[in-house]
Enzyme design. Sequence first.
Site, PDB file in Angstrom:
ATOM      1  CD  GLU A 165      -2.939  -1.145   2.306  1.00 33.95           C
ATOM      2  OE1 GLU A 165      -2.933  -0.185   3.092  1.00 33.95           O
ATOM      3  OE2 GLU A 165      -3.746  -2.087   2.395  1.00 33.95           O
ATOM      4  CD  GLU A 370      -3.444  -5.558   4.002  1.00 32.49           C
ATOM      5  OE1 GLU A 370      -4.302  -4.716   4.351  1.00 32.49           O
ATOM      6  OE2 GLU A 370      -2.227  -5.373   4.116  1.00 32.49           O
TER       7      GLU A 370
HETATM    8  O1  IFM Z   1      -4.123  -2.807   9.252  1.00 31.62           O
HETATM    9  C1  IFM Z   1      -4.073  -2.321   7.957  1.00 31.62           C
HETATM   10  C2  IFM Z   1      -2.910  -2.913   7.198  1.00 31.62           C
HETATM   11  O2  IFM Z   1      -1.702  -2.673   7.844  1.00 31.62           O
HETATM   12  C3  IFM Z   1      -2.815  -2.302   5.817  1.00 31.62           C
HETATM   13  N1  IFM Z   1      -4.090  -2.380   5.132  1.00 31.62           N
HETATM   14  C4  IFM Z   1      -5.262  -1.970   5.839  1.00 31.62           C
HETATM   15  C5  IFM Z   1      -5.336  -2.651   7.199  1.00 31.62           C
HETATM   16  C6  IFM Z   1      -6.599  -2.193   7.940  1.00 31.62           C
HETATM   17  O3  IFM Z   1      -6.602  -0.829   8.120  1.00 31.62           O
END
Ligand code: IFM
Length: 466
Positions: A165, A370
């Site tokens: 990200e 994710e």
């Molecule tokens: O916890 C975070 C993660 O570190 C990166 N993506 C989003 C998740 C939730 O906010």
Amino acid sequence: MTASFPPGFLWGAATAAYQVEGAAQEDGRTRSIWDTFSHTPGKVAGGDTGDVAVDHYHRFREDVRLMAELRLGAYRFSVSWPRVQPTGRGPAVQRGLDFYRALVDELLAHGITPLLTLYHWDLPQELESAGGWPERDTAYRFADYARLVADALGDRVEMWTTLNEPWCSAFLGYGSGVHAPGRTDPVAALRAAHHLNLAHGLGAQALRGALPARARVAVSINPGAVRALTPSAEDGDAQRRIDALATRIFTDPMLHGRYPADLFEDTAGITDWQFVRDFDLSVIKHPLDALGINYYTPTVVSAATDNEPPRKDGHGAGAQSPWPGADRVAFHQPPGELTAMEWSVDPTGLYDLLMRFTREVPRVPLLVTENGAAYEDKPDADGVVHDPERIAYLHSHLGAVHRAIADGADVRGYFLWSFLDNFEWAYGYEKRFGAVHVDYATQARTPKSSAHWYADVARSGVLPPA
Ligand code: IFM
């Protein structure tokens, strides 16, 4: 109707070093920007830090055993840069590398595929003190670090991702300042975005040079599923602007070797982009073995009116916008039920993104690296943690993945965020994303009902009817 996933589909869960490891001052680890930020009063809810987190550094064997009991086929974790190269330069610290070797060996011994992320936001503080991501040199430091880790773990890890990200690193870290290092400078945010892109390209090159041919190299981005509030031309323009800043600023260089012309026009009053040098784009466009998509919720925007509604972009309450050049964009709460993050539940955003990249780069396999939701999970009187909302969230989003596969998307795996409750950045320990509940006082782990549900799906490869 049940939905079967393709054979070989990876069923995983993810964490990140600073969110779970703890052991902040052990075995030679030094401070990252998140240590500095979380120890700065007022930056993180409750004054929480990752000093201890969920003590995964000491409990990883127990955690891997639990993953195996829960039938996980893959585990996505990140390496803490300041644990293996404390100042961000120079030789590696063997004890730091030994930890990741032991973790990987434990995973492999349990038949769990490791997916290693090199950078999940914990820049060594010394590199930030030297200028951080707005400085070009940080990208070269990242490539050296990538090589060190590849040399140490390349014989046992096949799946690698460079960055997690980069949008958050650039725009929350240097734009709105709600993430470390907490700077609020739109020029720095745009420079950081470019140098993160460059770090990805240089890092991918370094990985290819050091890893065996069978290794696969990817990146995890959080593209925005950005929607216009109405079909008007003005709202369409707001959508285009935010799509450029949320997604195309990373995917155009990484996938196509160019920056979007409209991004340069929208930000012309902020920077002339002279920090992009000849040949950078050819480095950034490195062939990818997979594209990792992280998705939680869509974003709804409109052109701002004089009675602009409150800014609601789901990225924390910074006084400064994380969106350079988009001052005339208003953010709206998308429809749908809300999670504890106040993020709306809308699996169509995930479907849309998977189909978008299927159209854009049909030959690049996709991974959902994710996806998940925070809820206020508590053990009941019998110590059982029921989380039916999370089961519903996972069910609907896995349904979206299945629908995308049926419509031609080459999705190879899904990583639930997160395996364990953990340190949720500026929200501290207040928000629980885990499939496994952690009692922070005792560090006891209790799989929630969603973990058992997910284990059944992973074992059978079949999503049951809703
Ligand atoms: O916890 C975070 C993660 O570190 C990166 N993506 C989003 C998740 C939730 O906010």
